[in-house]
Each structure stands twice: as structure tokens, then as C-alpha cells.
Design an enzyme around this catalytic site. Structure first.
Site, short mmCIF file in Angstrom:
data_model
loop_
_atom_site.label_atom_id
_atom_site.label_comp_id
_atom_site.label_asym_id
_atom_site.label_seq_id
_atom_site.Cartn_x
_atom_site.Cartn_y
_atom_site.Cartn_z
N PRO A 188 -8.13 0.16 9.69
CA PRO A 188 -7.44 1.40 9.34
C PRO A 188 -7.45 2.38 10.50
CG PRO A 188 -9.00 0.78 7.62
CD PRO A 188 -9.29 -0.08 8.81
N LYS B 150 -12.36 -0.64 2.85
CA LYS B 150 -12.57 -1.33 4.13
C LYS B 150 -13.89 -0.85 4.73
CE LYS B 150 -8.19 -2.92 4.43
NZ LYS B 150 -7.61 -4.09 4.99
N ILE C 284 -4.20 -2.93 7.84
CA ILE C 284 -3.86 -4.28 7.40
C ILE C 284 -4.05 -4.32 5.89
CG2 ILE C 284 -4.58 -6.70 7.48
CD1 ILE C 284 -5.51 -6.15 10.38
#
Length: 114
Positions: A2, A34, A66
């Protein structure tokens, strides 16, 4: 993975920027699920900016990751706008956020890709 970039016309001290970066790193990690060890946050120096025809406080954010799911963007928008309102007194209606999902093969790290 990120990456959050913040641009604003608000002047912010270096100490305050560091604290904001620290808080946003945790916030992004938590809301995307994440590991924070992959989160990168950037806070640009104050920029001349105008929104809706005036130069009152405003901000533009880019959040790339992602596997960024469209179903998470509304919550992310709410959380990030609330954060900027709390920390920088920027009204949420003066904040734009661009969300982008990146393919793992198009995101490099540590000499390779994800």
C-alpha cells in the site's frame, strides 16, 4: 504494497507531519488488512491548491495497493476524510481520493515484484 500520498495546501510542521505519517501508516495497514511493514506513506510539502474556486484548506490523496477491493473504497474514503478533518481541519467535502488497484507483477520491491 500500500502507498498513500497526501497533497494539501495546509502548512504542517515537520513534527506534526511525522506524527500524521505514523498514524496513517497504522490506519492504512488496519483498514486494508496488510502488514504495516509494507505500507508507505508520503506527505508532500504544502502546495498551492484550489478546490471549488477557492483556496480554503483542501487535499488530494492517492491510495494504491495490490488487491485493493472496490468494496473497501467507501469505508477507506470515510476513514481517511475523517482523519484529515480531525488532524488538519480539512472538511471532507474538500478532499478527493484516487484509489488504484495494482497487479502484483506491476509492483516492484526488494529487487523483484510481488
Amino acid at each position: 504494497m500500500p502507498y498513500l500520498k497526501i497533497q494539501t495546501n495546509r502548512e504542517v510542521t515537520d513534527d506534526a507531519k511525522q506524527e500524521i505519517l505514523r498514524k496513517l501508516s497504522v490506519l492504512v495497514s488496519k483498514n486494508l488488512g496488510k502488514p504495516e511493514k509494507y505500507v508507505m506513506v508520503r506527505f508532500d510539502p504544502a502546495q498551492p491548491m484550489m478546490f471549488a474556486g477557492d483556496a480554503h484548506p483542501c487535499a488530494y490523496l492517492e491510495l494504491k495497493s495490490i488487491g485493493l477491493l472496490e468494496s473497501k473504497t467507501e469505508t477507506l474514503s470515510r476513514v481517511l476524510c475523517q482523519f484529515l478533518n480531525d488532524e488538519l481541519k480539512i472538511p471532507s467535502e474538500r478532499i478527493y481520493i484516487e484509489f488504484a488497484d495494482a497487479k502484483n507483477s506491476m509492483w516492484g520491491w526488494d529487487g523483484g515484484t510481488f
